[in-house]
Design an enzyme around this catalytic site. Structure first.
Site, PDB file in Angstrom:
ATOM      1  NE  ARG A 152      -3.455   2.583   2.449  1.00  0.00           N
ATOM      2  CZ  ARG A 152      -4.001   3.197   3.494  1.00  0.00           C
ATOM      3  NH1 ARG A 152      -3.761   2.756   4.719  1.00  0.00           N
ATOM      4  NH2 ARG A 152      -4.767   4.258   3.326  1.00  0.00           N
ATOM      5  CG  HIS A 153      -0.976   4.891  -0.850  1.00  0.00           C
ATOM      6  ND1 HIS A 153      -1.172   5.624   0.300  1.00  0.00           N
ATOM      7  CD2 HIS A 153      -2.214   4.494  -1.244  1.00  0.00           C
ATOM      8  CE1 HIS A 153      -2.459   5.679   0.585  1.00  0.00           C
ATOM      9  NE2 HIS A 153      -3.118   4.996  -0.330  1.00  0.00           N
ATOM     10  N   GLY A 154       2.414   4.967   0.851  1.00  0.00           N
ATOM     11  CA  GLY A 154       2.777   5.533   2.138  1.00  0.00           C
ATOM     12  C   GLY A 154       1.795   6.606   2.600  1.00  0.00           C
ATOM     13  CB  ALA A 161       3.894   1.986   4.478  1.00  0.00           C
TER      14      ALA A 161
END
Length: 486
Positions: free
Chosen positions: A88-90, A412
């Site tokens: 997952r994105h930060g 994240a």
């Protein structure tokens, strides 16, 4: 624009004296988060999908770049040959929709101050006044974009994984990395930051080049894989665009637990309860989390809520994730079949190449997506399933539920498949084994609770998904017979 150590204030035609007063006022109320700060650290586990990675993984706090080796990880006779990571994105900014709700709430507080005829927090001495004066530094352009803390999340994750699996993340393998990302900027930027972290691992002290100039090149965008939910007509029709699909979410908003918080917050902020609703309360709670995650700041928004409030608001967020991304509807998870099968296609290919004594063409596959990418996949695999569904009416019974999105998919968050080639000391037989890690901790198999599986056994357990789940059929809407019936 003026930058302070705690907040970013946008300035137009503001007199210098007034600006100075505003800055002093905001800085006097601004407190950087300290480890012993009980209120914020106590609220942090309840922010759901807005949770900081380090709050879900507190072992990282002493040294966020040091690898965390789970004692359950295989070693000795087993060699890792491939790693497939779904990340997952930060940490990101709030979305424009959330910012506008916050602006609406902020406007209510300022209007109340104007009615009182006393504009300063010092003059009124209450939390509502402090929040009215607290700088509202969020702007529409931010709209969910990755923040610097989010880039740091990715760089540090890259450093830890490269240290944990040095053979896979070797300098020789760098050009064979495969990176796939959602088209959203926060995911593209997360992939780029991860590559910068690897560069830092390979070349300590040297500034990284542009991602386009890196040997492995920029991440490849594939929304059909990373945003499968946008391409599943049955999900879009029956869940995303269905006004009744989130019935339990809406019912909980008007239920006794949320109504108690509504009255309490109205009293704290000294605004009419009719001017508030559950959405505004939730965005106030999330603003505490955004200030904390983005800047490490304890803002006055955190003082509005206590632990009991936080647990209720976490449940509201989990209800939405459960009914829209988890076990609420079968199509939520079945829409992720293509992604699940893609992971096993990579693993299959690596097994065949190893069996033929060929080099593994892609030792590391990195896929950057969203909480909405990970939750359906984990549900498809049978993880975090409670005996009873989460509803608007069983909050107390679900206090110890497995499905807690902040523990599963914080910023994240990552689900990692590690394929091992193992040699049995007693026989010449070679085996392939698989371990899964969730947020860098070994994830026991949902069906057996074992920490490792023979690859063929794992495939056999999930054979229905691997062989029978075809996204085209799963996502196809039922055909409506429009012919006249006699």
């Amino acid at each position: 624009m003026v930058r302070g150590p705690c907040s970013l204030v946008r300035v137009s035609a503001t007199p210098v004296a007034a600006l100075a007063v505003a800055l002093v006022s905001s800085l006097s109320r601004c407190s950087l988060l300290e480890p012993e700060d009980g209120v914020v650290s106590a609220l942090s586990p309840y922010f759901g999908t807005k949770t900081r990675y380090e709050d879900a993984n507190p072992g990282l706090l002493p040294d966020p770049e040091a690898p965390r080796r789970d004692p359950e990880l295989l070693e000795e006779t087993c060699t890792p040959v491939q790693l497939v990571a779904l990340i997952r994105h930060g940490t990101r900014y709030p979305t424009t929709k959330q910012i506008r709700k916050l602006r609406q709430l902020h406007g209510l507080l300022q209007a109340r101050g104007a009615e009182d005829g006393r504009s300063s927090a010092a003059g009124r001495g209450d939390l509502g006044a402090a929040l009215a004066d607290w700088p509202l530094w969020y702007a529409d352009w931010m709209d969910g974009q990755l923040v610097e803390k989010g880039r740091q999340d990715m760089r540090q994750l890259a450093l830890r994984l490269a240290s944990l699996f040095p053979a896979l993340f070797s300098r020789e393998n760098y050009g064979r990395l495969q990176l796939v990302t959602s088209s959203k900027h926060r995911c593209v930027d997360s992939g780029a930051a991860f590559l910068q972290g690897l560069w830092q691992h390979y070349h300590p002290g040297l500034p990284p080049p542009d991602v386009a100039d890196m040997e492995c090149g920029p991440p490849r965008i594939n929304d059909k894989l990373m945003r499968f939910f946008d391409h599943c007509e049955k999900f879009l029709s029956q869940v995303e665009r269905n006004a009744t699909a989130l019935y339990h979410v809406e019912a909980f908003k008007t239920g006794p637990e949320m109504q108690n918080i509504l009255k309490k917050v109205a009293d704290i902020l000294q605004v009419p309860v009719d001017n508030l609703n559950a959405d505004l309360i939730q965005v106030a709670f999330f603003t505490c989390s955004f200030d904390l995650a983005i800047k490490g700041v304890k803002s006055p928004w955190c003082d509005v809520f206590d632990i009991d409030d936080a647990k209720v608001l976490e449940y509201l967020n989990d209800l939405k994730q459960y009914w829209k991304r988890g076990y609420g509807y079968t199509i939520n998870s079945r829409s992720s079949c293509t992604l699940f099968q893609d992971i096993f296609q990579h693993l299959d290919k690596a097994v065949k190449q190893k069996q033929c004594s060929q080099p593994i063409s892609s030792p590391v596959i990195l896929q950057f997506g969203h909480a909405e990418t990970l939750l359906p996949l984990l549900s498809l695999m049978g993880y975090f399933k409670d005996k009873e569904p989460l509803t608007a009416y069983n909050y107390k019974e679900q206090m110890h539920r497995k499905f807690r999105s902040g523990h599963i998919v914080p910023y994240a968050s990552n689900l990692i498949f590690v394929l091992y080639h193992c040699k049995n000391a007693k026989t010449p037989k070679e085996e392939f084994r698989v371990q899964m890690l969730l947020n860098e901790k070994v994830l026991p198999l949902a069906h057996s609770q074992e920490t490792v599986s023979l690859y063929e056994d794992l495939k056999n357990h999930y054979k229905d998904i691997l062989q029978s789940c075809r996204t085209g059929e799963e996502c196809e809407l039922p055909k409506v017979n429009t012919s006249d019936e006699l």
